[in-house]
Motif scaffolding. Structure first.
Motif, PDB file in Angstrom:
ATOM      1  N   ARG A  35      34.210 -50.862 -45.460  1.00  0.00           N
ATOM      2  CA  ARG A  35      33.511 -51.332 -46.657  1.00  0.00           C
ATOM      3  C   ARG A  35      32.904 -52.727 -46.459  1.00  0.00           C
ATOM      4  N   SER A  38      29.135 -53.557 -41.682  1.00  0.00           N
ATOM      5  CA  SER A  38      28.100 -52.512 -41.679  1.00  0.00           C
ATOM      6  C   SER A  38      28.629 -51.240 -41.035  1.00  0.00           C
ATOM      7  N   SER A  39      27.940 -50.120 -41.274  1.00  0.00           N
ATOM      8  CA  SER A  39      28.357 -48.848 -40.670  1.00  0.00           C
ATOM      9  C   SER A  39      28.257 -48.906 -39.147  1.00  0.00           C
ATOM     10  N   GLU A  40      27.321 -49.704 -38.616  1.00  0.00           N
ATOM     11  CA  GLU A  40      27.230 -49.859 -37.162  1.00  0.00           C
ATOM     12  C   GLU A  40      28.460 -50.593 -36.630  1.00  0.00           C
ATOM     13  N   THR A 253      26.175 -46.532 -35.399  1.00  0.00           N
ATOM     14  CA  THR A 253      26.088 -46.267 -36.843  1.00  0.00           C
ATOM     15  C   THR A 253      26.561 -44.867 -37.165  1.00  0.00           C
ATOM     16  N   VAL A 257      29.716 -43.644 -39.600  1.00  0.00           N
ATOM     17  CA  VAL A 257      29.598 -42.692 -40.712  1.00  0.00           C
ATOM     18  C   VAL A 257      30.569 -41.527 -40.513  1.00  0.00           C
ATOM     19  N   GLY A 326      32.535 -41.931 -51.491  1.00  0.00           N
ATOM     20  CA  GLY A 326      31.927 -43.021 -52.253  1.00  0.00           C
ATOM     21  C   GLY A 326      32.945 -44.016 -52.754  1.00  0.00           C
ATOM     22  N   GLY A 330      32.574 -46.248 -49.646  1.00  0.00           N
ATOM     23  CA  GLY A 330      31.328 -46.796 -50.175  1.00  0.00           C
ATOM     24  C   GLY A 330      30.164 -45.815 -50.020  1.00  0.00           C
ATOM     25  N   SER A 331      29.123 -46.056 -50.758  1.00  0.00           N
ATOM     26  CA  SER A 331      27.993 -45.121 -50.817  1.00  0.00           C
ATOM     27  C   SER A 331      27.275 -44.954 -49.478  1.00  0.00           C
ATOM     28  N   LYS A 332      27.372 -45.956 -48.589  1.00  0.00           N
ATOM     29  CA  LYS A 332      26.658 -45.867 -47.305  1.00  0.00           C
ATOM     30  C   LYS A 332      27.233 -44.795 -46.387  1.00  0.00           C
ATOM     31  N   TYR A 333      28.397 -44.237 -46.755  1.00  0.00           N
ATOM     32  CA  TYR A 333      29.030 -43.214 -45.909  1.00  0.00           C
ATOM     33  C   TYR A 333      28.942 -41.809 -46.500  1.00  0.00           C
ATOM     34  N   THR A 335      26.644 -39.725 -46.483  1.00  0.00           N
ATOM     35  CA  THR A 335      25.963 -38.766 -45.592  1.00  0.00           C
ATOM     36  C   THR A 335      26.957 -37.999 -44.714  1.00  0.00           C
TER      37      THR A 335
END
Length: 488
Positions: A35, A38-40, A253, A257, A326, A330-333, A335
């Motif tokens: 969280r 970054s995802s990377e 990244t 994810v 989510g 978090g929302s960036k994951y 996918t």
């Protein structure tokens, strides 16, 4: 049979508590890192951790499994050699862990080049400093197990280490240190765990620490442990190969994810793994007494009980992966939703078949168990090569799921052929039928009532699972006696 079942479930309580604490703390560490960064960066964290785990396996040479057996054996046959054996094991591990650590430092650039990410270099070099401390901690814990103690495993490996790590990660984030400080947290946690373990065994005089080296004992220990190392490496490949190959074919990244989905799916077998710890000695005794029918009943009863409690979690993960990802990462994951669904199917099938691999070990067919694992690993690697470049994260999830299903089919085939043991009794088939119908009802509600709000989801979910537990008990698939034994 009731006494054996009670012994397994009661003995598993301490292990389950320790395992749950470890999983919870380790999961929290992942969530906080995922969280905050970054995802990377979260992907780099997972790649570094997977390479560190492989390095640790190589450095410990399978001693975590071999040392307890050898200490137990020599304690009975030749007690005077136990101190030499322990000292020899520690000297070997000190040498191999320092060597592997140096190799990791020297080759950090080359490893980073494989994954086409220069940001891997610094994390690999930092975390390599934790390797000797981690390897020695694992070996000391194995030594304590050789004396019949599980306190060190649970208190230090399962509770102390992940707690210290979580605290240090929180400090890194609160002080707003750069991302690489996460790996310094790993170094600190491993050092403090080793120090605490060393002080404990010194104070209680569990072993005599000295520079005693016996080449004959060392050779014997290595010959016994190396096959166990092979099995550990196969386990590593099954756990981490998708992460490594995503890093190779895609990007850091993508690794980040995907590793939001994978840890959630891997929570499903937690009860099964905890029960396995005590299943082996109890079931081994039954097999030694030629009580194969009782062994079959224990296997079937435990499989039904574990599946009974695991299935509701599977339904939630399968139907609401977006909500879970989510809220947790978090929302960036989000996918990773399709991958999470596919992985959940693989792990619930793993739970569905029960302790088939452990049962093969119990009857002395470790080679057949190894063949099942090796087959699954090879299929996993091949499918990853074929599917990841084309289907990305979904391809990796399919490869892992298919390999887990295949491994269970192979192990269950051999178990049935050798002892005519399988979990699919009439009660279990009824239980599976009720479970599938529950999933269907929950799905219909999820596309109607449940999707309106989180409140409706909670009310509908609770109602569905009350119905599920009620029908299972009324159908006799799981008896109240079995539940009483488990709860006791």
């Amino acid at each position: 049979m009731k006494d054996e079942l009670k012994k397994i479930t009661a003995g598993s309580k301490l292990v389950l508590v320790g395992t749950l604490v470890w999983i919870t703390l380790e999961f929290l560490s992942r969530v906080i890192i995922g969280r905050h960064f970054s995802s990377e960066e979260y992907g780099i964290y997972n790649l570094t951790l997977s390479i560190f785990t492989l390095s640790l396996l190589l450095a410990t040479l399978g001693f975590q499994s071999g040392v307890p057996r050898e200490i137990s054996y020599y304690s009975e046959k030749s007690p005077s050699k136990v101190d030499k054996l322990i000292s020899t094991a520690l000297i070997i591990i000190m040498a191999t862990s320092v060597l592997v650590s140096l190799v990791l430092v020297i080759n950090a650039e080359n490893i980073a080049g494989i994954f086409k990410n220069e940001r891997l270099i610094s994390p690999l070099r930092v975390i390599s400093l934790a390797l000797p401390f981690s390897a020695l901690s694992v070996t000391i814990t194995a030594i304590s197990r050789g004396f019949g103690r599980v306190k060190e495993q649970i208190c230090f490996q399962n509770i102390f280490y992940p707690t210290i790590l979580l605290i240090l990660i929180v400090v890194v984030i609160l002080r707003q240190y750069p991302f690489n400080y996460v790996f310094w947290a790993y170094v600190g946690a491993n050092y403090l765990t080793f120090l605490a373990l060393f002080i404990l065994i010194w104070k209680i005089k569990l072993v005599k620490i000295g520079l005693l080296f016996d080449s004959k004992l060392g050779k014997e220990l290595l010959l016994f442990s190396i096959p166990l190392l092979l099995s550990s490496i196969l386990g590593f490949v099954m756990t981490w190969i998708d992460t490594l190959m995503i890093g190779y074919y895609l990007s850091a990244t993508s690794v980040g994810v995907y590793n939001a989905a994978a840890p959630i799916a891997k929570l499903l077998p937690v009860i099964l793994n905890s029960v396995a710890f005590l299943y082996v000695p109890v079931a081994s005794k039954l097999y030694a007494q030629n009580r194969v029918n009782d062994l079959a009943k224990i296997y079937q009863s435990l499989t039904r009980l574990v599946f009974f409690f695991t299935f509701p979690v599977f339904v939630i993960v399968l139907l609401y992966p977006e909500t879970i990802l989510g809220y947790v990462f978090g929302s960036k994951y989000i996918t990773a939703t399709p991958a999470l669904r596919i992985l959940a199917v693989g792990f619930i099938v793993h739970v569905l078949f029960g302790l088939n691999g452990m049962s093969l070990v119990i009857i002395g067919k470790t080679t057949l168990n190894l063949v099942g694992e090796l087959t699954a690993v090879l299929v996993n690697v091949i499918l990853n090569i074929l599917l990841i470049p084309k289907y990305y994260l979904i391809g990796a999830a399919i490869a892992t799921t298919f390999s887990y299903i295949l491994a269970n089919l192979v192990r269950s085939f051999w178990l049935y052929r050798l002892l005519k043991i399988h979990p699919f009794t009439r009660e279990y088939i009824r239980q599976i039928t009720v479970s599938v119908l529950t999933l269907a009802v929950a799905y219909l509600l999820s596309v109607g009532l449940f999707e309106k709000s989180l409140g409706f989801q909670l009310i509908g979910g609770v109602s569905t699972f009350v119905m599920y537990f009620g029908i299972i008990l009324l159908s006799g698939s799981v008896s109240l006696k079995e539940l009483k034994v488990l709860l006791e």
